[in-house]
Design an enzyme around this catalytic site. Structure first.
Site, PDB file in Angstrom:
ATOM      1  N   LYS A 301       0.811  -1.217   0.000  1.00 61.54           N
ATOM      2  CA  LYS A 301       0.000   0.000   0.000  1.00 61.54           C
ATOM      3  C   LYS A 301       0.844   1.266   0.000  1.00 61.54           C
ATOM      4  O   LYS A 301       2.030   1.247   0.291  1.00 61.54           O
ATOM      5  CB  LYS A 301      -0.995  -0.043   1.174  1.00 61.54           C
ATOM      6  CG  LYS A 301      -2.164  -0.970   0.831  1.00 61.54           C
ATOM      7  CD  LYS A 301      -3.257  -1.015   1.860  1.00 61.54           C
ATOM      8  CE  LYS A 301      -4.346  -1.982   1.349  1.00 61.54           C
ATOM      9  NZ  LYS A 301      -5.358  -2.280   2.349  1.00 61.54           N
ATOM     10  N   ARG A 336      -3.225 -10.173   5.005  1.00 56.57           N
ATOM     11  CA  ARG A 336      -3.619 -10.239   3.580  1.00 56.57           C
ATOM     12  C   ARG A 336      -2.488  -9.659   2.738  1.00 56.57           C
ATOM     13  O   ARG A 336      -2.151  -8.489   2.884  1.00 56.57           O
ATOM     14  CB  ARG A 336      -4.917  -9.444   3.395  1.00 56.57           C
ATOM     15  CG  ARG A 336      -5.495  -9.469   1.993  1.00 56.57           C
ATOM     16  CD  ARG A 336      -6.787  -8.659   1.950  1.00 56.57           C
ATOM     17  NE  ARG A 336      -7.389  -8.638   0.631  1.00 56.57           N
ATOM     18  CZ  ARG A 336      -7.029  -7.797  -0.332  1.00 56.57           C
ATOM     19  NH1 ARG A 336      -6.069  -6.924  -0.131  1.00 56.57           N
ATOM     20  NH2 ARG A 336      -7.622  -7.844  -1.507  1.00 56.57           N
TER      21      ARG A 336
HETATM   22  C1  7PM Z   1      -5.463  -0.979  -5.521  1.00 59.03           C
HETATM   23  C2  7PM Z   1      -5.169  -0.422  -4.283  1.00 59.03           C
HETATM   24  C3  7PM Z   1      -6.113  -2.170  -5.631  1.00 59.03           C
HETATM   25  C4  7PM Z   1      -5.539  -1.079  -3.145  1.00 59.03           C
HETATM   26  C5  7PM Z   1      -6.474  -2.821  -4.497  1.00 59.03           C
HETATM   27  C6  7PM Z   1      -6.206  -2.264  -3.268  1.00 59.03           C
HETATM   28  C7  7PM Z   1      -8.018  -4.789   1.708  1.00 59.03           C
HETATM   29  C8  7PM Z   1      -9.046  -5.587   1.233  1.00 59.03           C
HETATM   30  C9  7PM Z   1      -8.216  -4.423  -0.402  1.00 59.03           C
HETATM   31  C10 7PM Z   1      -7.713  -4.828   3.105  1.00 59.03           C
HETATM   32  C11 7PM Z   1      -9.460  -6.446   3.322  1.00 59.03           C
HETATM   33  C12 7PM Z   1      -5.378  -4.016  -1.914  1.00 59.03           C
HETATM   34  C13 7PM Z   1      -6.475  -2.979  -2.014  1.00 59.03           C
HETATM   35  N1  7PM Z   1      -7.500  -4.093   0.665  1.00 59.03           N
HETATM   36  N2  7PM Z   1      -9.753  -6.416   2.009  1.00 59.03           N
HETATM   37  N3  7PM Z   1      -9.150  -5.347  -0.102  1.00 59.03           N
HETATM   38  N4  7PM Z   1      -8.460  -5.670   3.853  1.00 59.03           N
HETATM   39  N5  7PM Z   1     -10.159  -7.234   4.142  1.00 59.03           N
HETATM   40  O1  7PM Z   1      -4.255  -3.612  -1.586  1.00 59.03           O
HETATM   41  O2  7PM Z   1      -6.835  -4.121   3.634  1.00 59.03           O
HETATM   42  O3  7PM Z   1      -5.581  -5.177  -2.255  1.00 59.03           O
HETATM   43  S1  7PM Z   1      -8.047  -3.767  -1.985  1.00 59.03           S
END
Ligand code: 7PM
Length: 368
Positions: A301, A336
């Site tokens: 992130k 995750r």
């Molecule tokens: C672009 C930037 C694409 C950020 C996707 C993301 C989380 C999640 C995501 C989290 C849970 C990523 C994010 N982040 N589900 N879905 N917790 N439970 O980095 O922090 O995958 S999307």
């Protein structure tokens, strides 16, 4: 009604695996996991501000705080309560959720069939690398992202879920905010649901999850992905996110979704500034007071890039591994991640080094 007082387990150290839980000396075992806590970080709302101080366990028990102690008694109980298994998965050690994005832009070579095949292959690789859970997502929730139509999201994720059936021991989760996707994914055999809106985006989501009877991750986000990074503000981010998750747990209970089916997640990066993300990371163990497994997603992130001056997300692996270790040293049960292999290696070595005992699991063996 807001809580007046919150207790966060502090003075955390690796529990000695040689001793049974009941005999842990000097501290209490956190959620029957790999840590014990020896102190409490006590946070108290005081008007618009928050008073915060560290108390030893003896001091906490001896001091008569009257009504206010009772106000935190349930949180304290939750710190020691065992965590229910989720779809058979125990939380005596940290677990990894591998990210499987099924969006055409994540697999640049084009057509729907190629995207499905590439996503299945990627998921199986993550399982082989040591993922306990595979999180299948067909809607990008990145800051500023546009919504995806139901039919499009279904056509991305359902073939991947069906294609993975019977081919892996890892659990399968569906990352979606739509009730219809949850229901269809449940029919296709997923083990849990991951909703970044904590079942608030779709008015039918609470009832859908109640009917499906699967576990669900409740994640905090401030507003919608499109606008959430526009100057997010909180009274006190750690307590505000706690209160939000507690209210969502209560909404689930009213809808017929029991605590033993819930997981919580502070939603790193979802409507948070750098300072907010860091305050949440540094205070993560507060969320154990909610009584369910804690999931943390910091992988690749922006805050990692900001701290380290790394622009490309794919180059943030080392910082992401550090963030995973920071979460696990606050007792987070599920991390995750994109980079399962790197994170698995770090966690296995960290666990062995702090407990003095290597896992019986060796490379290539099943981890469940
Ligand atoms: C672009 C930037 C694409 C950020 C996707 C993301 C989380 C999640 C995501 C989290 C849970 C990523 C994010 N982040 N589900 N879905 N917790 N439970 O980095 O922090 O995958 S999307």
């Amino acid at each position: 009604m807001l809580r007046e007082i919150y207790v966060r387990p502090a003075g955390l150290m690796a529990a000695s695996v040689a001793k049974p839980a009941a005999e842990v000396r000097g501290g209490f075992r956190l959620a029957e996991g790999w840590l014990e806590f020896t102190a409490l970080d006590i946070l108290e709302r005081n008007g618009a501000g928050v008073d915060r101080r560290l108390a030893g366990l003896g001091e906490f028990f001896e001091k008569d705080w009257g009504r206010r102690t009772a106000n935190a008694a349930d949180m304290f109980q939750n710190l020691m309560a065992p965590r229910a298994r989720i779809a058979g998965l125990s939380f005596d050690r940290p677990r990894l959720m591998g990210i499987v994005n099924v969006t055409p832009d994540s697999f640049s070579d084009g057509g729907a069939h190629d995207t499905t095949a590439a996503a299945i292959a990627h998921a199986l690789q993550l399982a082989a690398d040591g993922a306990d859970i595979l999180d299948i997502g067909g809607e990008s929730t990145r800051p500023g992202a546009k919504p995806v139509l139901l039919a499009e999201e279904l056509s991305r994720v359902i073939p991947v879920i069906e294609g993975l059936a019977g081919r892996t021991n890892a659990l399968i989760s569906i990352d979606t905010r739509k009730a219809d996707v949850m229901t269809r994914a449940a029919k296709a055999g997923v083990d849990l649901i991951n909703d970044v809106s904590a079942l608030m985006h779709d008015p039918g989501a609470l009832d859908a999850v109640a009917a499906i009877d699967l576990p669900v991750v409740l994640m905090h986000a401030l507003g919608d992905p499109r606008t959430m990074q526009d100057a997010p503000t909180y009274d006190h981010v750690l307590l505000d996110v706690f209160d939000f998750l507690e209210a969502r747990i209560e909404a689930c209970r009213r809808a017929g979704i029991a605590l033993n089916r819930l997981l919580v997640d502070p939603g790193i990066g979802f409507g948070k500034t750098l300072a907010h993300n860091l305050e949440l990371m540094a205070g993560l163990s507060l969320f154990h007071g909610l009584g369910c497994p804690l999931l943390v997603g910091a992988s690749r992130k922006r805050f990692i890039g900001t701290i380290s001056g790394v622009e490309a997300a794919a180059d943030r692996v080392h910082g992401s591994v550090a963030a995973a270790l920071a979460a696990v040293t606050q007792g987070a049960q599920i991390i995750r991640v994109h980079d399962v292999k790197a994170t698995r290696q770090a966690l296995d070595v960290w666990m062995a080094a702090v407990t003095g005992k290597a896992s019986e699991v060796r490379a290539g063996e099943a981890r469940q």
